[in-house]
Design an enzyme around this catalytic site. Structure first.
Site, short mmCIF file in Angstrom:
data_model
loop_
_atom_site.label_atom_id
_atom_site.label_comp_id
_atom_site.label_asym_id
_atom_site.label_seq_id
_atom_site.Cartn_x
_atom_site.Cartn_y
_atom_site.Cartn_z
N GLU A 144 66.53 109.11 -17.96
CA GLU A 144 67.82 109.72 -18.34
C GLU A 144 67.80 110.22 -19.78
OE1 GLU A 144 70.87 106.90 -17.25
OE2 GLU A 144 70.84 107.58 -15.18
N GLU A 304 68.14 107.38 -8.34
CA GLU A 304 68.98 106.18 -8.40
C GLU A 304 70.25 106.48 -7.62
OE1 GLU A 304 69.65 104.75 -12.40
OE2 GLU A 304 67.56 105.10 -12.96
C1 GAL Z 1 71.08 104.24 -14.99
C2 GAL Z 1 69.72 104.05 -15.61
C3 GAL Z 1 69.06 102.82 -15.07
C4 GAL Z 1 69.99 101.67 -15.12
C5 GAL Z 1 71.27 101.99 -14.42
C6 GAL Z 1 72.26 100.86 -14.48
O1 GAL Z 1 71.85 105.17 -15.64
O2 GAL Z 1 68.87 105.13 -15.38
O3 GAL Z 1 67.93 102.54 -15.83
O4 GAL Z 1 70.21 101.38 -16.44
O5 GAL Z 1 71.85 103.10 -15.01
O6 GAL Z 1 72.73 100.61 -15.76
#
Ligand code: GAL
Ligand code: ZN
Length: 739
Positions: A144, A304
């Protein structure tokens, strides 16, 4: 091997005894890929120059034995403590000149030379180690990018680099002074060395300087990612490179970043605590996916996808049964080729203890495990079948990072939010199951029947020309408030009345406007009165027709929405931010006038969307509500998933296929007969005043082909000599290749 479902896995958070169980449970539910190690720098390089890949080798091997492939993250979002101790200057500095210290993540300055050298050495080593491991299919660079603290790093290294960037852009300090309007408040610079990043000022800031800073910060991130992409490309020819984007986040120009990648990936948490509750509205999620598909004009991965409660210190709500699946299928419907769920097991350690995964803290498979397992079983064959298919929208929305930056710097109205405004205009299309592509201002727009270009605040001759050509050749364009206000340096244009460069195609002038500060306004459209907010353009007609008028203010009765015929096309101008009801009523007409039909009607909370490949189309029907819903489809759709015809249980999804294209063919034949039966004069009437939108759109397409074929770029100039009947005849004789 086709990869469609995966999880984000952190084996390093658990003892090795557990790995076998995890991997077996993954295999049993149909997981085909994991993403690993994107924060594991210390585990992989525990001390400077001493690498330990053993643990990662072992888990990759174990996964491979169970048929599961790996995507590796580069861990550059979490530089280890030993590095920070040796080189504290790697830590970033904020606008208050405060150091942001080690202890979270992204405590790094992206221009710092020492840090880049550490990255270069590590990524060389790391990528060489896994380059020819058949279990490793690809790479995710960093994590990110752009999620730091509120601003980008303003340390001495970044200051130097910013000056360098400015020198390359302007060459001469006099040019910069002009571009930044430094005559104001004695801000002129004698040399580049006097310039600083936008540190905390005593009062006010220069919007032109801020815009360049944001551009610089974006370029820096792209350059930072490129360092790694270049190394991985060189070392790992058979593996892909991607990055996990955050939808519409605006810290780096995702279109530019995308040029480094094989495909884009995305992260989404629809029920995150920061979202509108109970979850981000479906149309907003849909817009996110369409934007993500637009960044490279290509299908994407979800890297994700929410799989449980999302939260750090405070938790969001638990997704109800079926919701996780409905959200995942929506991502697929809009172009995702793979869904990777975040995360495998809820973490017991650190900041993300309450960011839940498929398994809870206990590690026992439960409701969510079963839900995702059944989703994978049901959808794996569909994913295989639809591979390579894409949504093919007739409508597009213009989206630009530069506009987002500029309107962040000066929102004009305290509540004006660039992305929020786009979402408002997207909704009436979404509600009618009309699919949308997100495009840049300078893209070729000719394939779209309708283009919506909101808040065209920064305008250049090149962009205006692109719109002009599109409309001239028969395009339908929607423009709105704050169009044509500034040049690319964020300086107000003074040559013409608003909408500046766009005034000719809009057929209007806007000598005055009103900011609807702390009040809502009203507008009248077809004898109904609707709410409007934020802005009122006081429009003078210069050839356009009024469609709606203000029902408020000293400008009551003057036009708020106009439409103008320009060349073969039309331009609508909306001089305000309409309420959802107003936009809905307006777009009901704009869409039908533009000949944009959509897939069909569905009840509220049910989305219908289509992906297609070689004339074959797949329709996804998703019920986001907690009630049973029915909907209608025409007879050409055949169900390939599901048991109940056109009835959806709460959170249920179904898939239909249409390999006949029968409906379209029929339409096509009757249109052909009708067009061929008309004289040139009749055809011209259809083109300019015709109320049969499909026929009109077809004719516009034919003319576009004609212009392309003869290398002409304008219809107007040859209007006199054009024999429409001849062109239509040639078209149907197959003289033009593309149909
Ligand atoms: C996302 C990030 C992950 C994890 C997740 C939950 O934005 O890419 O690494 O941190 O949030 O916090
Ligand atoms: Zn820095």
């Amino acid at each position: 091997m086709d990869i469609h479902f995966g999880v984000d896995y952190y084996p390093e958070h658990w003892s090795r005894d557990r790995w076998e169980t995890d991997v077996r449970l993954m295999e049993e539910m149909g997981i085909q890929v994991v993403r690993l190690a994107e924060f594991s720098w210390h585990k992989l390089e525990p001390a400077e120059g001493s690498y330990d890949f053993e643990w990662l080798d072992s888990i990759i091997k174990l996964l491979e034995e169970h048929g599961i492939k790996t995507v590796l993250g580069t861990p550059t979002a979490a530089p280890p403590a030993w590095m920070i101790k040796a080189h504290p200057e790697i830590q970033p500095v904020d606008k208050f000149s405060r150091v942001r210290h080690f202890g979270g993540r992204h405590h790094d300055c992206q221009s710092n030379k020492t840090y880049r050298e550490y990255i270069r050495r590590f990524v060389e080593e790391y990528s060489k180690h896994y380059a020819y491991n058949p279990a490793v299919i690809g790479w995710q660079i960093d994590n990110e990018l752009g999620t730091y603290f509120d601003e980008s790093c303003m340390c001495p290294s970044c200051t130097g680099r910013f000056r360098q960037w400015l020198k390359e852009k302007y060459k001469d300090i006099a040019e910069l002074n002009k571009a930044w309007g430094t005559a104001f408040w004695s801000q002129d610079y004698n040399e580049f060395e006097e310039i600083t990043p936008p540190l905390l000022t005593a009062t006010g800031e220069n919007p032109s300087a801020l815009l360049d800073w944001k551009r610089f910060a974006s370029d820096l991130i792209v350059d930072f990612a490129k360092l790694q992409a270049d190394i991985i490309r060189r070392n790992c020819p058979g593996q892909f490179i991607t990055h996990n984007y955050m939808n519409f986040a605006n810290r780096v120009d995702y279109y530019e970043l995308g040029k480094l990648l094989d495909f884009v990936s995305d992260d989404i948490y629809p029920a995150g605590i920061w979202q509108k509750q109970p979850h981000q509205p479906e149309h907003e999620m849909a817009a996110c996916y369409d934007a993500v598909r637009g960044y490279k004009k290509k299908n994407y991965w979800m890297m994700e996808q929410q799989a449980g409660i999302a939260g750090w210190n405070i938790m969001g709500r638990a997704p109800a049964p079926g919701e996780i699946s409905a959200w995942a299928v929506q991502a697929v419907a809009h172009g995702a080729d793979a869904i990777v769920f975040f995360r495998w097991r809820t973490c017991a350690l650190g900041t993300e203890q309450y960011w839940h995964g498929i398994l809870g803290h206990s590690g026992n498979p439960g409701r969510v495990y079963e839900e995702i397992r059944s989703l994978i079983t049901r959808f794996s064959p569909v994913m295989k079948e639809i591979k390579g298919s894409m949504p093919r929208p007739e409508a597009a929305m213009v989206h630009s990072f530069e506009l987002n930056y500029a309107l962040d710097i000066q929102p004009n109205h305290p509540d004006l939010d660039y992305i929020g405004h786009l979402m408002g205009l997207y909704k009436p299309l979404y509600d009618r199951n009309i699919q949308v592509d997100f495009v840049r201002e300078t893209d070729d727009l000719s394939q779209y029947r309708l283009v919506i270009a909101p808040l065209q605040y920064l305008m250049t001759k090149e962009i205006a020309e692109n719109y002009r050509n599109y409309v001239n050749r028969g395009g339908n364009l929607v423009l709105d408030m704050r169009a044509g206000v500034k040049d690319e340096h964020n300086i107000c244009m003074t040559e013409y009345e608003l909408p500046g460069e766009l005034r000719d195609i809009c057929g209007i002038e806007i000598p005055e406007y009103d900011c609807l500060y702390e009040k809502k306004g009203k507008a009248e459209y077809k004898e109904e009165v609707y709410e409007i907010s934020k802005w009122a353009d006081i429009i003078e007609l210069k050839g356009a027709e009024p469609l709606a008028s203000f029902a408020c203010g000293f400008y009551e009765g003057s036009p708020v929405v106009t439409v103008n015929q320009y060349g073969m096309g039309r331009v609508w101008y909306i001089g305000t931010e309409g309420s959802p009801e107003f936009l809905d009523a307006l777009f009901e007409d704009i869409l039908s006038e533009s000949g944009v039909g959509g897939i069909g009607k569905s009840p509220e909370g049910v989305e219908l969307s289509v992906r297609e490949k070689n004339g074959k189309r797949w329709l996804f029907a998703i019920n986001f509500t907690d009630q049973e819903k029915s909907f209608k489809l025409n007879g050409t759709w055949r169900m390939i998933l599901g048991e109940r015809e056109k009835k959806l249980q709460p959170c249920e999804t179904q898939v239909y296929v249409n390999d006949l294209g029968a409906a379209e063919d029929k339409e096509e034949t009757s249109m052909k007969e009708e067009l061929l039966g008309m004289s040139s004069k009749e055809l011209f009437i259809v083109l300019t005043e015709g109320r049969d939108v499909l026929l009109r759109a077809k004719l516009q397409n034919i003319l576009r082909e004609h212009l392309k074929h003869y290398g002409k770029d304008s219809f107007n100039e040859e209007e006199e000599n054009v024999d429409l009947r001849l062109i239509v005849g040639e078209y149907y004789d197959g003289k033009y290749n593309g149909r």
